[in-house]
Design a protein around this motif. Structure first.
Motif, PDB file in Angstrom:
ATOM      1  N   VAL A 177       0.931  -1.053   0.158  1.00 17.25           N
ATOM      2  CA  VAL A 177      -0.094   0.193   0.072  1.00 17.25           C
ATOM      3  C   VAL A 177       0.920   1.066  -0.020  1.00 17.25           C
ATOM      4  CG1 VAL A 177      -1.872   1.087   1.223  1.00 17.25           C
ATOM      5  CG2 VAL A 177      -1.820  -1.345   1.395  1.00 17.25           C
ATOM      6  N   LEU A 178       0.887   1.978  -1.023  1.00 18.58           N
ATOM      7  CA  LEU A 178       1.810   3.159  -1.416  1.00 18.58           C
ATOM      8  C   LEU A 178       0.982   4.315  -1.304  1.00 18.58           C
ATOM      9  CD1 LEU A 178       4.713   3.253  -2.309  1.00 18.58           C
ATOM     10  CD2 LEU A 178       4.137   3.430  -4.448  1.00 18.58           C
ATOM     11  N   GLY A 179       1.647   5.144  -0.235  1.00 23.49           N
ATOM     12  CA  GLY A 179       0.974   6.545  -0.116  1.00 23.49           C
ATOM     13  C   GLY A 179       1.732   7.768  -0.779  1.00 23.49           C
ATOM     14  N   CYS A 180       1.292   8.653  -0.560  1.00 24.98           N
ATOM     15  CA  CYS A 180       1.998   9.805  -1.248  1.00 24.98           C
ATOM     16  C   CYS A 180       1.914  10.929  -0.326  1.00 24.98           C
ATOM     17  CB  CYS A 180       1.451  10.178  -2.565  1.00 24.98           C
ATOM     18  SG  CYS A 180       2.095  11.711  -3.293  1.00 24.98           S
ATOM     19  N   ASN A 181       2.949  11.761  -0.213  1.00 25.91           N
ATOM     20  CA  ASN A 181       3.119  12.691   0.911  1.00 25.91           C
ATOM     21  C   ASN A 181       2.667  14.084   0.493  1.00 25.91           C
ATOM     22  OD1 ASN A 181       3.772  11.835   3.523  1.00 25.91           O
ATOM     23  ND2 ASN A 181       5.904  12.180   3.053  1.00 25.91           N
ATOM     24  N   GLU A 182       2.150  14.346  -0.917  1.00 25.66           N
ATOM     25  CA  GLU A 182       1.767  15.636  -1.156  1.00 25.66           C
ATOM     26  C   GLU A 182       0.235  15.830  -1.109  1.00 25.66           C
ATOM     27  OE1 GLU A 182       3.846  18.138  -2.267  1.00 25.66           O
ATOM     28  OE2 GLU A 182       5.598  17.172  -1.983  1.00 25.66           O
ATOM     29  N   CYS A 183      -0.381  16.126  -2.378  1.00 28.35           N
ATOM     30  CA  CYS A 183      -1.703  16.612  -2.366  1.00 28.35           C
ATOM     31  C   CYS A 183      -2.461  15.795  -1.591  1.00 28.35           C
ATOM     32  CB  CYS A 183      -2.366  16.800  -3.691  1.00 28.35           C
ATOM     33  SG  CYS A 183      -1.186  17.515  -4.635  1.00 28.35           S
ATOM     34  N   VAL A 184      -2.512  14.341  -1.821  1.00 33.65           N
ATOM     35  CA  VAL A 184      -3.679  13.507  -1.231  1.00 33.65           C
ATOM     36  C   VAL A 184      -3.144  13.183   0.406  1.00 33.65           C
ATOM     37  CG1 VAL A 184      -4.009  11.996  -3.345  1.00 33.65           C
ATOM     38  CG2 VAL A 184      -2.044  11.659  -1.885  1.00 33.65           C
ATOM     39  N   THR A 185      -2.122  13.763   0.802  1.00 29.41           N
ATOM     40  CA  THR A 185      -1.979  13.791   2.163  1.00 29.41           C
ATOM     41  C   THR A 185      -2.872  15.106   2.853  1.00 29.41           C
ATOM     42  OG1 THR A 185       0.239  12.688   2.097  1.00 29.41           O
ATOM     43  CG2 THR A 185      -0.282  14.182   4.180  1.00 29.41           C
ATOM     44  N   VAL A 186      -2.895  16.042   2.107  1.00 24.08           N
ATOM     45  CA  VAL A 186      -3.532  17.202   2.473  1.00 24.08           C
ATOM     46  C   VAL A 186      -4.916  17.119   2.406  1.00 24.08           C
ATOM     47  CG1 VAL A 186      -3.776  19.840   2.223  1.00 24.08           C
ATOM     48  CG2 VAL A 186      -1.468  18.663   1.810  1.00 24.08           C
ATOM     49  N   CYS A 187      -5.570  16.490   1.522  1.00 27.86           N
ATOM     50  CA  CYS A 187      -6.927  16.177   1.316  1.00 27.86           C
ATOM     51  C   CYS A 187      -7.404  14.822   2.146  1.00 27.86           C
ATOM     52  CB  CYS A 187      -7.581  16.514  -0.036  1.00 27.86           C
ATOM     53  SG  CYS A 187      -6.855  14.931  -1.329  1.00 27.86           S
ATOM     54  N   GLY A 192      -8.478  21.829  -6.591  1.00 32.83           N
ATOM     55  CA  GLY A 192      -9.464  22.703  -5.666  1.00 32.83           C
ATOM     56  C   GLY A 192      -8.413  23.206  -4.534  1.00 32.83           C
ATOM     57  N   ALA A 193      -9.187  23.629  -3.711  1.00 39.26           N
ATOM     58  CA  ALA A 193      -8.713  24.285  -2.387  1.00 39.26           C
ATOM     59  C   ALA A 193      -9.138  23.737  -1.178  1.00 39.26           C
ATOM     60  CB  ALA A 193      -8.863  25.741  -2.247  1.00 39.26           C
ATOM     61  N   THR A 194      -8.783  23.750  -0.074  1.00 42.02           N
ATOM     62  CA  THR A 194      -9.519  23.329   1.224  1.00 42.02           C
ATOM     63  C   THR A 194     -10.026  24.598   1.784  1.00 42.02           C
ATOM     64  OG1 THR A 194      -7.370  22.228   1.747  1.00 42.02           O
ATOM     65  CG2 THR A 194      -8.845  22.205   3.372  1.00 42.02           C
ATOM     66  N   GLU A 195     -11.550  24.474   1.648  1.00 43.26           N
ATOM     67  CA  GLU A 195     -12.391  25.461   2.132  1.00 43.26           C
ATOM     68  C   GLU A 195     -12.229  25.703   3.709  1.00 43.26           C
ATOM     69  OE1 GLU A 195     -16.024  26.961   0.966  1.00 43.26           O
ATOM     70  OE2 GLU A 195     -15.473  26.558  -1.219  1.00 43.26           O
ATOM     71  N   GLN A 196     -12.552  24.280   4.213  1.00 40.74           N
ATOM     72  CA  GLN A 196     -12.492  24.039   5.793  1.00 40.74           C
ATOM     73  C   GLN A 196     -12.136  22.502   5.918  1.00 40.74           C
ATOM     74  OE1 GLN A 196     -16.695  25.291   6.352  1.00 40.74           O
ATOM     75  NE2 GLN A 196     -16.827  23.277   7.146  1.00 40.74           N
ATOM     76  N   ARG A 197     -11.735  22.331   7.088  1.00 34.84           N
ATOM     77  CA  ARG A 197     -11.430  20.709   7.050  1.00 34.84           C
ATOM     78  C   ARG A 197     -12.625  19.760   6.581  1.00 34.84           C
ATOM     79  NH1 ARG A 197      -8.682  17.235  11.942  1.00 34.84           N
ATOM     80  NH2 ARG A 197      -8.287  15.549  10.381  1.00 34.84           N
ATOM     81  N   GLY A 198     -12.411  18.951   5.736  1.00 35.51           N
ATOM     82  CA  GLY A 198     -13.368  17.996   5.271  1.00 35.51           C
ATOM     83  C   GLY A 198     -14.256  18.821   4.078  1.00 35.51           C
ATOM     84  N   LEU A 199     -13.769  19.984   3.727  1.00 35.66           N
ATOM     85  CA  LEU A 199     -14.586  20.768   2.709  1.00 35.66           C
ATOM     86  C   LEU A 199     -13.524  21.038   1.580  1.00 35.66           C
ATOM     87  CD1 LEU A 199     -17.293  21.538   1.151  1.00 35.66           C
ATOM     88  CD2 LEU A 199     -17.105  23.620   2.439  1.00 35.66           C
ATOM     89  N   TRP A 200     -13.445  20.520   0.328  1.00 30.91           N
ATOM     90  CA  TRP A 200     -12.525  20.929  -0.614  1.00 30.91           C
ATOM     91  C   TRP A 200     -13.521  21.304  -1.919  1.00 30.91           C
ATOM     92  CZ3 TRP A 200     -11.805  16.769   2.317  1.00 30.91           C
ATOM     93  CH2 TRP A 200     -10.733  16.688   3.708  1.00 30.91           C
ATOM     94  N   THR A 201     -13.097  22.434  -2.441  1.00 33.35           N
ATOM     95  CA  THR A 201     -14.043  22.798  -3.696  1.00 33.35           C
ATOM     96  C   THR A 201     -12.994  23.154  -4.930  1.00 33.35           C
ATOM     97  OG1 THR A 201     -13.917  24.832  -2.667  1.00 33.35           O
ATOM     98  CG2 THR A 201     -15.967  23.653  -2.438  1.00 33.35           C
ATOM     99  N   GLU A 202     -13.763  22.886  -6.104  1.00 33.86           N
ATOM    100  CA  GLU A 202     -13.134  22.985  -7.277  1.00 33.86           C
ATOM    101  C   GLU A 202     -12.703  24.568  -7.619  1.00 33.86           C
ATOM    102  OE1 GLU A 202     -14.673  20.949 -10.462  1.00 33.86           O
ATOM    103  OE2 GLU A 202     -13.006  21.057 -11.707  1.00 33.86           O
ATOM    104  N   ARG A 203     -11.429  24.729  -7.978  1.00 30.34           N
ATOM    105  CA  ARG A 203     -11.097  25.997  -8.089  1.00 30.34           C
ATOM    106  C   ARG A 203     -10.295  26.401  -9.709  1.00 30.34           C
ATOM    107  NH1 ARG A 203     -13.685  27.247  -4.620  1.00 30.34           N
ATOM    108  NH2 ARG A 203     -13.507  28.484  -3.048  1.00 30.34           N
ATOM    109  N   CYS A 204     -10.098  25.081 -10.298  1.00 31.69           N
ATOM    110  CA  CYS A 204      -9.210  25.294 -11.671  1.00 31.69           C
ATOM    111  C   CYS A 204      -9.404  23.915 -12.452  1.00 31.69           C
ATOM    112  CB  CYS A 204      -7.680  25.289 -11.277  1.00 31.69           C
ATOM    113  SG  CYS A 204      -6.708  25.632 -12.633  1.00 31.69           S
ATOM    114  N   GLN A 205      -9.513  24.303 -13.807  1.00 31.62           N
ATOM    115  CA  GLN A 205      -9.854  22.986 -14.676  1.00 31.62           C
ATOM    116  C   GLN A 205      -8.395  23.121 -15.396  1.00 31.62           C
ATOM    117  OE1 GLN A 205     -13.566  22.924 -16.542  1.00 31.62           O
ATOM    118  NE2 GLN A 205     -14.537  22.147 -14.800  1.00 31.62           N
ATOM    119  N   ALA A 206      -7.541  23.599 -15.106  1.00 30.99           N
ATOM    120  CA  ALA A 206      -6.264  23.499 -16.008  1.00 30.99           C
ATOM    121  C   ALA A 206      -6.569  23.649 -17.614  1.00 30.99           C
ATOM    122  CB  ALA A 206      -5.597  22.153 -15.883  1.00 30.99           C
ATOM    123  N   CYS A 207      -7.416  24.606 -17.912  1.00 29.26           N
ATOM    124  CA  CYS A 207      -7.678  25.054 -19.479  1.00 29.26           C
ATOM    125  C   CYS A 207      -6.402  25.217 -19.918  1.00 29.26           C
ATOM    126  CB  CYS A 207      -8.683  26.029 -19.395  1.00 29.26           C
ATOM    127  SG  CYS A 207      -8.153  27.683 -18.935  1.00 29.26           S
TER     128      CYS A 207
END
Lengths: 116, 222
Positions: free
Chosen positions: B24-34, B120-135
């Motif tokens: 089971v392989l984790g990642c210390n970046e974005c997925v840790t934050v969310c 996306g961004a962390t609006e509050q703990r447990g709530l992430w919302t989309e901010r960019c679609q990398a257009c």
């Protein structure tokens, strides 16, 4: 008061139930615990404001995981008490003891014994 | 950051049925934050899998490793010596990490342990919302820092549309109308003249519609 509670219960002291993480409860089951009971302060009385609410949510997540893996989500339970409620603590301890006795031993413990 | 959500344990169990050694392989970046694929989540998933297989009477070895990142060669190399020992690797990184792992390690099946959702961004703990679609063609400069591409349901560039009501979007009464936000923001900045500018047809060739994209930066290449 000289209240008694089942000797099967081992108490692990934590500074706040908010400190109890999902992995702590899962490890207990992995190591063969038959049940885990998390006892936090009364709702609204947490010294750290929301520790007991966090704990409740984590307990619910552990219940889901245990159900999924076939151990049974009923083996973990959350109660709320104030530190002055000795008789209620004894009652809850007896209650969780009864629940676990009814559910029987942790199946993992049995499987581990069979494998050994 | 890349926002991901946990996959149900049942789904992961299905992937790894029959395997005798799993990483089971984790990642210390974005997925840790969310809180979907960091060290903590690796521990929880590994514990759940261990209990499941023990309960099934199967002898399965489950190891846990969390890499600094799974989207960079150097960090993925850290498991080079051990990767072949496993029957399956469950990567809790985003889709990028899972694919990069699969490209690097051919002999082991790599399974995703999370659902990658959006930028996306962390609006509050447990709530992430989309901010960019990398257009690939950012227009935040003229929209007061609020993106109509990611935050407007219709992605319209000259809004709002007729579905905007009391500052909310017609698709969901709890969802802010992006164009209402843009107008309010431009008003606060004293730059309402930006709103008057008609946005011409956007060059979507930099968006996903043009196929998989790449960024080539010769200035930083070695």
């Amino acid at each position: 008061m000289r209240l008694t509670y089942p000797t099967s219960i081992k108490i692990v002291r934590v500074p706040c139930t908010g400190k109890v993480d999902i992995i702590h409860m899962l490890r207990a089951f992995e190591k063969g615990a038959d049940g885990v009971c998390v006892i936090g302060c009364m709702e609204g009385d947490c010294h750290f404001k929301s520790g007991n609410f966090r704990a409740r949510k984590r307990v619910e997540q552990v219940q889901k995981i245990l159900t999924t893996v076939g151990i049974g989500g009923d083996r973990v339970k959350m109660y709320n008490l104030s530190s002055g409620e000795g008789p209620t603590f004894a009652r809850y301890a007896n209650e969780i003891h009864e629940i676990i006795m009814e559910l029987g031993p942790n199946p993992i413990k049995l499987k581990k014994k069979q494998a050994a | 950051m890349i926002v991901a959500d946990k996959k149900p344990v049942e789904e992961i169990i299905e992937y790894v049925q029959g395997c005798k050694k799993i990483l089971v392989l984790g990642c210390n970046e974005c997925v840790t934050v969310c809180e979907a694929g960091g060290k903590k989540e690796v521990g929880v998933l590994a514990s759940a899998l261990r209990m499941y297989f023990l309960n099934q009477g199967e002898d399965v070895k489950i190891d846990e490793v969390t890499l600094e990142r799974q989207c960079d060669h150097e960090y993925l190399e850290e498991i080079r010596d051990v990767a072949d020992e496993y029957d399956a690797i469950v990567s809790l990184a985003c889709g990028v990490g899972v694919q990069f792992m699969a490209e690097k390690y051919h002999s082991v099946p790599i399974y995703p342990g999370v659902n990658t959702c959006f930028l996306g961004a962390t609006e509050q703990r447990g709530l992430w919302t989309e901010r960019c679609q990398a257009c690939g063609n950012c227009m935040l400069a003229i929209t007061g820092g609020i993106c109509p591409v990611s935050r407007c349901a219709k992605r319209i560039l000259n809004g709002p549309c007729g579905g905007s009501s009391n500052g909310k979007c017609e698709i969901d009464s709890n969802l802010d109308c992006a164009w209402q936000l843009i107008i309010d923001r431009l008003k606060a900045l004293g730059r309402l003249e930006d709103y008057e500018k008609i946005c011409s047809i956007k060059d979507w060739s930099t968006d996903r519609a043009g196929g998989p994209r790449k960024v080539v930066r010769e200035d930083v290449q070695i």
